[in-house]
Design a protein around this motif. Structure first.
Motif, PDB file in Angstrom:
ATOM      1  N   GLY A   3       2.491  11.157  -8.104  1.00 48.62           N
ATOM      2  CA  GLY A   3       2.359  11.961 -10.321  1.00 48.62           C
ATOM      3  C   GLY A   3       1.969  10.502 -11.340  1.00 48.62           C
ATOM      4  O   GLY A   3       1.544  11.026 -12.698  1.00 48.62           O
ATOM      5  N   VAL A   4       1.831   9.418 -10.882  1.00 49.58           N
ATOM      6  CA  VAL A   4       2.380   8.183 -11.526  1.00 49.58           C
ATOM      7  C   VAL A   4       1.043   7.634 -11.755  1.00 49.58           C
ATOM      8  O   VAL A   4       0.300   7.656 -10.624  1.00 49.58           O
ATOM      9  N   LEU A   5       0.144   7.876 -12.955  1.00 53.46           N
ATOM     10  CA  LEU A   5      -1.184   6.522 -13.244  1.00 53.46           C
ATOM     11  C   LEU A   5      -0.670   5.772 -13.039  1.00 53.46           C
ATOM     12  O   LEU A   5      -0.222   4.363 -13.652  1.00 53.46           O
ATOM     13  N   ILE A   6      -1.835   4.693 -12.163  1.00 53.33           N
ATOM     14  CA  ILE A   6      -1.495   3.024 -12.116  1.00 53.33           C
ATOM     15  C   ILE A   6      -2.882   2.688 -13.201  1.00 53.33           C
ATOM     16  O   ILE A   6      -3.808   2.494 -12.754  1.00 53.33           O
ATOM     17  N   LEU A   7      -1.659   1.475 -14.128  1.00 52.37           N
ATOM     18  CA  LEU A   7      -3.244   1.619 -15.554  1.00 52.37           C
ATOM     19  C   LEU A   7      -3.807  -0.184 -14.780  1.00 52.37           C
ATOM     20  O   LEU A   7      -4.780  -0.264 -14.443  1.00 52.37           O
ATOM     21  N   GLU A   8      -3.246  -1.054 -14.750  1.00 53.02           N
ATOM     22  CA  GLU A   8      -3.735  -1.498 -13.967  1.00 53.02           C
ATOM     23  C   GLU A   8      -2.386  -2.390 -13.147  1.00 53.02           C
ATOM     24  O   GLU A   8      -1.388  -2.466 -12.967  1.00 53.02           O
ATOM     25  N   LYS A   9      -3.301  -3.798 -12.369  1.00 51.22           N
ATOM     26  CA  LYS A   9      -2.364  -4.186 -10.941  1.00 51.22           C
ATOM     27  C   LYS A   9      -3.209  -5.665 -11.151  1.00 51.22           C
ATOM     28  O   LYS A   9      -3.759  -5.934 -10.790  1.00 51.22           O
ATOM     29  N   HIS A  10      -1.623  -6.260 -10.761  1.00 47.64           N
ATOM     30  CA  HIS A  10      -2.235  -7.595 -10.533  1.00 47.64           C
ATOM     31  C   HIS A  10      -0.821  -7.833  -9.480  1.00 47.64           C
ATOM     32  O   HIS A  10       0.059  -8.466  -9.929  1.00 47.64           O
ATOM     33  N   VAL A  11      -1.516  -8.500  -8.429  1.00 49.46           N
ATOM     34  CA  VAL A  11      -0.449  -8.650  -7.646  1.00 49.46           C
ATOM     35  C   VAL A  11      -0.792  -9.211  -6.282  1.00 49.46           C
ATOM     36  O   VAL A  11      -2.049  -9.589  -6.140  1.00 49.46           O
ATOM     37  N   THR A  27       1.106  -1.438  -0.156  1.00 45.89           N
ATOM     38  CA  THR A  27       0.183  -0.333   0.129  1.00 45.89           C
ATOM     39  C   THR A  27       0.627   0.944  -0.118  1.00 45.89           C
ATOM     40  O   THR A  27       0.720   2.346  -0.997  1.00 45.89           O
ATOM     41  N   GLU A  28       1.886   1.721   1.128  1.00 46.57           N
ATOM     42  CA  GLU A  28       2.886   2.592   0.832  1.00 46.57           C
ATOM     43  C   GLU A  28       3.699   2.386  -0.052  1.00 46.57           C
ATOM     44  O   GLU A  28       3.758   3.669  -1.554  1.00 46.57           O
ATOM     45  N   PHE A  29       4.099   1.519  -1.094  1.00 48.15           N
ATOM     46  CA  PHE A  29       4.936   1.888  -1.948  1.00 48.15           C
ATOM     47  C   PHE A  29       3.585   2.329  -3.716  1.00 48.15           C
ATOM     48  O   PHE A  29       4.340   3.159  -3.931  1.00 48.15           O
ATOM     49  N   LEU A  30       2.355   1.736  -3.027  1.00 48.66           N
ATOM     50  CA  LEU A  30       1.238   2.357  -4.753  1.00 48.66           C
ATOM     51  C   LEU A  30       1.314   3.526  -4.274  1.00 48.66           C
ATOM     52  O   LEU A  30       1.071   4.817  -5.043  1.00 48.66           O
ATOM     53  N   GLU A  31       0.964   4.667  -3.364  1.00 49.02           N
ATOM     54  CA  GLU A  31       1.059   5.797  -2.710  1.00 49.02           C
ATOM     55  C   GLU A  31       1.658   6.566  -3.124  1.00 49.02           C
ATOM     56  O   GLU A  31       1.972   7.617  -3.323  1.00 49.02           O
ATOM     57  N   LYS A  32       2.980   5.814  -3.259  1.00 47.02           N
ATOM     58  CA  LYS A  32       4.187   6.397  -3.402  1.00 47.02           C
ATOM     59  C   LYS A  32       3.893   6.723  -4.658  1.00 47.02           C
ATOM     60  O   LYS A  32       4.611   7.959  -5.213  1.00 47.02           O
ATOM     61  N   LEU A  33       3.624   6.094  -5.342  1.00 48.11           N
ATOM     62  CA  LEU A  33       3.711   6.179  -7.149  1.00 48.11           C
ATOM     63  C   LEU A  33       2.886   7.097  -6.961  1.00 48.11           C
ATOM     64  O   LEU A  33       2.898   8.142  -8.203  1.00 48.11           O
ATOM     65  N   THR A  34       1.322   7.480  -6.576  1.00 48.46           N
ATOM     66  CA  THR A  34       0.408   7.807  -6.747  1.00 48.46           C
ATOM     67  C   THR A  34       0.509   9.649  -6.974  1.00 48.46           C
ATOM     68  O   THR A  34       0.379  10.389  -7.520  1.00 48.46           O
ATOM     69  N   GLN A  35       1.817   9.936  -4.859  1.00 48.73           N
ATOM     70  CA  GLN A  35       1.502  11.732  -5.388  1.00 48.73           C
ATOM     71  C   GLN A  35       3.064  11.270  -5.963  1.00 48.73           C
ATOM     72  O   GLN A  35       2.799  12.865  -5.950  1.00 48.73           O
TER      73      GLN A  35
END
Length: 268
Positions: free
Chosen positions: A58-66, A48-56
């Motif tokens: 300005g990275v747009l997450i298109l697909e997530k299969h984790v 969750t922290e890793f994805l939040e850092k990407l969002t902060q």
């Protein structure tokens, strides 16, 4: 992480030398003992922290299969995440406000353009494993998405326009049958950044002669093209510049071509 910068001697002359800056990050290993429930919670929290850092950023997450898998005495987070970078940026004191956020910052919306690119030229233009495409994206701060024969360029309007010009120049060179090199890509980017009206195709037009093996001899930069044009139009031409810039090689090629045509009209 490596950052490459090509050595430039003057406005239109680049050396085939790159300065590489390598950045290392140190990590400290910390051992801790968790219950199975705590370990799973820790793995989920790190994800969750890793994805939040990407969002902060300005990275747009298109697909997530984790998935969080159990492997003996540990939990492993593995999978794939497809992201799109440079989706927007915050600019202070912008003239056109689309959406005002905190601290007087302005959120600029994502721009994109589409262009058609023949599939049989994509490999030549973008390079093996998209090596040239990555150079274009990194140098011009854009994101390029290829689907079949359609190319989408995303980023700020000036950067999008520059990327389109670079790709168009490389396409024109590829259509002529030339094999695109990294030097072509770097020089096309330099021409666009310096707002030069000349293109790679115009430089490629000036064929001076041929080697013993039949390979055409052409100027590779705008400065070399101007040098060749001067030799063609004047009786005496003096060429000055750093060693290895093609002064003697091009002059000798022009002299050989003139003697073969029985037109030794100048001193090179």
């Amino acid at each position: 992480m490596d950052t490459r910068t090509q050595v430039r001697l003057c406005d239109s002359f680049y050396l085939p030398i790159y300065l590489v800056r390598r950045t290392y990050e140190e990590y400290e290993e910390v051992e801790s003992v968790y219950t199975k429930k705590e370990a799973k919670q820790q793995a989920a929290q790190h994800l969750t922290e890793f994805l939040e850092k990407l969002t902060q950023k300005g990275v747009l997450i298109l697909e997530k299969h984790v998935m969080i898998r159990t492997e003996k005495n540990k939990y492993t987070v593995s999978g794939t995440i497809t992201v799109l970078e440079n989706t927007f940026q915050y600019v202070k004191n912008a003239e056109k406000v689309t959406d005002t956020g905190d601290e007087g910052n302005v959120k600029m919306s994502l721009n994109e353009i589409c262009m058609e690119l023949p599939s049989d030229h994509m490999g030549n233009i973008f390079g093996q494993f998209d090596a040239y495409l990555k150079i274009i994206e990194r140098s011009l701060q854009v994101s390029v998405i290829c689907r079949d024969e359609q190319v989408r360029i995303l980023g700020d309007p000036p950067h999008i326009s520059s990327a389109k010009q670079v790709i168009s120049q490389l396409l024109e060179l590829s259509v002529r049958g030339s094999m695109i090199t990294e030097q072509n890509v770097d020089y096309a980017i330099a021409l666009v950044k310096e707002h030069e009206t000349a293109t790679l195709a115009e430089i490629d037009d000036s064929c001076v002669g041929y080697t013993v093996n039949g390979k055409p001899i052409r100027p590779k930069t705008l400065g070399q093209k101007n040098y060749v044009d001067l030799i063609k139009g004047r009786m005496i031409v003096f060429g000055t510049g750093p060693a290895g810039t093609g002064k003697t090689y091009l002059a000798m090629a022009m002299a050989v071509a003139s003697f073969k045509k029985k037109k030794p009209g100048g001193l090179y």
